[in-house]
Design an enzyme around this catalytic site. Structure first.
Site, PDB file in Angstrom:
ATOM      1  N   GLN A 103      48.778 -29.603 -14.311  1.00 35.56           N
ATOM      2  CA  GLN A 103      48.412 -30.829 -14.579  1.00 35.56           C
ATOM      3  C   GLN A 103      48.888 -31.347 -15.996  1.00 35.56           C
ATOM      4  O   GLN A 103      48.624 -32.673 -16.029  1.00 35.56           O
ATOM      5  CB  GLN A 103      46.526 -30.564 -14.745  1.00 35.56           C
ATOM      6  CG  GLN A 103      45.818 -30.011 -13.864  1.00 35.56           C
ATOM      7  CD  GLN A 103      45.861 -30.856 -12.487  1.00 35.56           C
ATOM      8  OE1 GLN A 103      45.711 -31.966 -12.561  1.00 35.56           O
ATOM      9  NE2 GLN A 103      45.791 -30.222 -11.279  1.00 35.56           N
ATOM     10  N   ASP A 118      36.052 -26.739 -15.942  1.00 37.70           N
ATOM     11  CA  ASP A 118      35.279 -27.392 -14.634  1.00 37.70           C
ATOM     12  C   ASP A 118      34.506 -26.324 -13.934  1.00 37.70           C
ATOM     13  O   ASP A 118      34.151 -26.667 -12.772  1.00 37.70           O
ATOM     14  CB  ASP A 118      36.322 -28.041 -13.595  1.00 37.70           C
ATOM     15  CG  ASP A 118      37.521 -27.055 -13.350  1.00 37.70           C
ATOM     16  OD1 ASP A 118      37.339 -26.065 -13.863  1.00 37.70           O
ATOM     17  OD2 ASP A 118      38.235 -27.450 -12.600  1.00 37.70           O
ATOM     18  N   LYS A 141      35.272 -34.442  -0.966  1.00 33.97           N
ATOM     19  CA  LYS A 141      36.766 -33.812  -0.998  1.00 33.97           C
ATOM     20  C   LYS A 141      36.311 -32.405  -0.766  1.00 33.97           C
ATOM     21  O   LYS A 141      35.387 -31.777  -1.450  1.00 33.97           O
ATOM     22  CB  LYS A 141      37.231 -34.188  -2.538  1.00 33.97           C
ATOM     23  CG  LYS A 141      38.413 -33.286  -2.546  1.00 33.97           C
ATOM     24  CD  LYS A 141      39.191 -33.374  -3.926  1.00 33.97           C
ATOM     25  CE  LYS A 141      38.930 -32.714  -5.020  1.00 33.97           C
ATOM     26  NZ  LYS A 141      39.817 -32.778  -6.283  1.00 33.97           N
ATOM     27  N   ASN A 153      51.011 -23.490 -25.683  1.00 31.97           N
ATOM     28  CA  ASN A 153      50.128 -23.158 -24.504  1.00 31.97           C
ATOM     29  C   ASN A 153      50.122 -21.765 -24.657  1.00 31.97           C
ATOM     30  O   ASN A 153      51.003 -20.881 -25.463  1.00 31.97           O
ATOM     31  CB  ASN A 153      51.431 -23.341 -23.422  1.00 31.97           C
ATOM     32  CG  ASN A 153      50.654 -23.055 -22.263  1.00 31.97           C
ATOM     33  OD1 ASN A 153      49.442 -23.565 -21.802  1.00 31.97           O
ATOM     34  ND2 ASN A 153      51.398 -22.535 -21.177  1.00 31.97           N
TER      35      ASN A 153
HETATM   36  P1  NAD Z   1      47.776 -24.219 -13.763  1.00 27.73           P
HETATM   37  O1  NAD Z   1      47.270 -22.808 -13.166  1.00 27.73           O
HETATM   38  O2  NAD Z   1      48.816 -24.820 -13.369  1.00 27.73           O
HETATM   39  O3  NAD Z   1      47.831 -23.929 -15.594  1.00 27.73           O
HETATM   40  C1  NAD Z   1      46.924 -23.193 -16.149  1.00 27.73           C
HETATM   41  C2  NAD Z   1      47.280 -23.286 -17.643  1.00 27.73           C
HETATM   42  O4  NAD Z   1      46.058 -22.780 -18.369  1.00 27.73           O
HETATM   43  C3  NAD Z   1      48.309 -22.882 -18.227  1.00 27.73           C
HETATM   44  O5  NAD Z   1      48.838 -23.936 -19.397  1.00 27.73           O
HETATM   45  C4  NAD Z   1      48.128 -21.718 -18.775  1.00 27.73           C
HETATM   46  O6  NAD Z   1      49.164 -21.248 -19.686  1.00 27.73           O
HETATM   47  C5  NAD Z   1      46.775 -21.720 -18.959  1.00 27.73           C
HETATM   48  N1  NAD Z   1      46.237 -20.593 -19.360  1.00 27.73           N
HETATM   49  C6  NAD Z   1      45.989 -19.486 -18.167  1.00 27.73           C
HETATM   50  N2  NAD Z   1      45.235 -18.516 -18.569  1.00 27.73           N
HETATM   51  C7  NAD Z   1      44.791 -18.676 -19.884  1.00 27.73           C
HETATM   52  C8  NAD Z   1      44.087 -18.139 -21.108  1.00 27.73           C
HETATM   53  N3  NAD Z   1      43.568 -16.878 -20.735  1.00 27.73           N
HETATM   54  N4  NAD Z   1      43.960 -18.849 -22.200  1.00 27.73           N
HETATM   55  C9  NAD Z   1      44.214 -19.879 -22.345  1.00 27.73           C
HETATM   56  N5  NAD Z   1      45.151 -20.584 -21.744  1.00 27.73           N
HETATM   57  C10 NAD Z   1      45.285 -19.798 -20.340  1.00 27.73           C
HETATM   58  O7  NAD Z   1      46.623 -25.111 -13.733  1.00 27.73           O
HETATM   59  P2  NAD Z   1      46.172 -26.679 -13.595  1.00 27.73           P
HETATM   60  O8  NAD Z   1      46.392 -26.991 -12.326  1.00 27.73           O
HETATM   61  O9  NAD Z   1      47.187 -27.239 -14.763  1.00 27.73           O
HETATM   62  O10 NAD Z   1      44.817 -26.814 -14.354  1.00 27.73           O
HETATM   63  C11 NAD Z   1      44.420 -26.539 -15.550  1.00 27.73           C
HETATM   64  C12 NAD Z   1      42.932 -26.438 -15.575  1.00 27.73           C
HETATM   65  O11 NAD Z   1      42.322 -27.721 -15.272  1.00 27.73           O
HETATM   66  C13 NAD Z   1      42.335 -25.453 -14.453  1.00 27.73           C
HETATM   67  O12 NAD Z   1      41.407 -24.780 -15.137  1.00 27.73           O
HETATM   68  C14 NAD Z   1      41.790 -26.326 -13.594  1.00 27.73           C
HETATM   69  O13 NAD Z   1      40.517 -25.753 -12.900  1.00 27.73           O
HETATM   70  C15 NAD Z   1      41.215 -27.614 -14.234  1.00 27.73           C
HETATM   71  N6  NAD Z   1      41.302 -28.518 -13.571  1.00 27.73           N
HETATM   72  C16 NAD Z   1      40.204 -29.702 -14.051  1.00 27.73           C
HETATM   73  C17 NAD Z   1      40.175 -30.833 -13.568  1.00 27.73           C
HETATM   74  C18 NAD Z   1      39.141 -31.658 -13.979  1.00 27.73           C
HETATM   75  O14 NAD Z   1      38.698 -32.920 -13.021  1.00 27.73           O
HETATM   76  N7  NAD Z   1      38.268 -31.493 -15.024  1.00 27.73           N
HETATM   77  C19 NAD Z   1      41.101 -31.320 -12.387  1.00 27.73           C
HETATM   78  C20 NAD Z   1      42.082 -30.437 -11.815  1.00 27.73           C
HETATM   79  C21 NAD Z   1      42.123 -29.390 -12.606  1.00 27.73           C
END
Ligand code: NAD
Length: 321
Positions: A138, A222, A67, A159
């Site tokens: 997500q 991640d 990917k 949140n």
């Molecule tokens: P998004 O940008 O749509 O949402 C971000 C989320 O994090 C929101 O709920 C926001 O309020 C919160 N946030 C932002 N800053 C913050 C802070 N300082 N303290 C606490 N919360 C905070 O992102 P998304 O697409 O929903 O992804 C969320 C997370 O999941 C990201 O860190 C992304 O990298 C991770 N992710 C992980 C995987 C995995 O396989 N583990 C896959 C995809 C995404």
């Protein structure tokens, strides 16, 4: 070779197919039949973007590929998703390019499938309240997949940006469950299963806020430096992950490992539980924690499933190389 465009993927692959693909590849990883290759992630120095590759090979499913993608923070202003990715699949017997598959929707459903797999194998059967921490892109995928694993009766959510909570309320309403906004003390006191899916760099959920018997799926961490729960909570829980090497370096367990509170031997691959090679939850009052770091093999598994479904549905574009 085939091209599967991003815009047709949501109609092709459903949550059940994603769950099956992810559960199977976790099991293959734990048997030693599938492995992820080292991840590459670089700052481009252009458009403030992070770009990289996740790749691997599943000998059992014959999924080989990568990917490619990353994060472009300026995309939203252009009407595009900030995370952008594409999966490239290769023929494992010849190395020839087999397919190019849009990776954005697949990333969301494979990540939701991972926490759903953890809930199926680790949450108490009588779990009734789902706690959601995070309300970004997500989170809706996470909630929908989780609600298929246990008979949840309601959802509570918190949140960092409260104005985003409407996404959780709307998703719960679509599923047919009541939703309540809650403080973190309240959320921990009520929830049987908690999903964290944020981009936080400091602990949100504290050990004292989680009651015995809770299952926690930490899905947001991640990257080196990110953190969603207190290291004390990690140290108190029975720990599971998709891949131990990622868990201790860039997953939620990185902080407890760095603080010397746990070692990698304390972390079990979820695939070993799926295969029956390791126990999962051992009692109703144990806290279980799944560190879902996100591995390339998950992407390959759902891309292979989408490719097969697209060919069956006559929707794959065929290109002669
Ligand atoms: P998004 O940008 O749509 O949402 C971000 C989320 O994090 C929101 O709920 C926001 O309020 C919160 N946030 C932002 N800053 C913050 C802070 N300082 N303290 C606490 N919360 C905070 O992102 P998304 O697409 O929903 O992804 C969320 C997370 O999941 C990201 O860190 C992304 O990298 C991770 N992710 C992980 C995987 C995995 O396989 N583990 C896959 C995809 C995404």
């Amino acid at each position: 070779m085939h091209i599967i465009a991003e815009n047709i993927i949501p109609e092709l692959i459903d949550r059940a197919a994603a769950f099956e693909a992810v559960e199977a590849v976790f099991a293959a990883m734990a048997r030693g039949d599938a492995r992820n290759f080292p991840v590459i992630r670089e700052e481009l120095g252009h458009a403030d973007a992070l770009y990289g590759f996740k790749s691997g090979f599943d000998k059992a499913g014959l999924a080989l590929g990568l990917k490619s993608g990353g994060y472009w923070p300026g995309n939203e202003a252009k009407g595009l998703t900030n995370h952008q990715s594409t999966v490239f699949l290769f023929d494992a017997d010849t190395g020839r390019l087999k397919a190019v598959v849009g990776g954005n929707y697949l990333t969301a459903i494979r990540t939701a499938a991972a926490s759903a797999v953890s809930i199926r194998h680790l949450a108490r059967e009588d779990s009734r309240v789902l706690g959601m921490i995070g309300a970004g892109h997500q989170s809706a995928f996470q909630m929908r997949a989780a609600c298929e694993q246990r008979d949840f009766e309601r959802v509570v959510g918190w949140n960092f940006h409260p104005e985003m909570l409407s996404r959780l309320a709307e998703t719960a309403a679509e599923i047919g469950l009541p939703f309540e906004e809650a403080g973190l003390d309240d959320l921990g006191a009520q929830a049987d299963v908690i999903i964290t899916i944020t981009s936080s760099f400091s602990p949100i959920l504290k050990a004292a806020q989680v009651r015995p018997g809770t299952h926690i799926a930490c899905m947001g961490t991640d990257t080196v430096g990110k953190q969603e729960v207190e290291a004390e909570l990690v140290a108190r829980a029975r720990l599971f992950t998709d891949e131990v090497a990622q868990s201790v370096t860039l997953g939620e367990c990185q902080h407890a490992v760095a603080a010397g509170m746990i070692s990698q031997d304390d972390i079990t691959e979820i695939g070993a539980v799926i295969n029956g090679a390791a126990p999962g939850r051992q009692s109703d009052d144990q806290i279980t924690l799944f560190d879902g770091t996100g591995v390339g093999l998950q992407d390959l598994a759902v891309a292979e499933a989408a490719l097969k479904l697209a060919i069956e549905a006559g929707k794959a574009v065929e290109v002669t190389l």
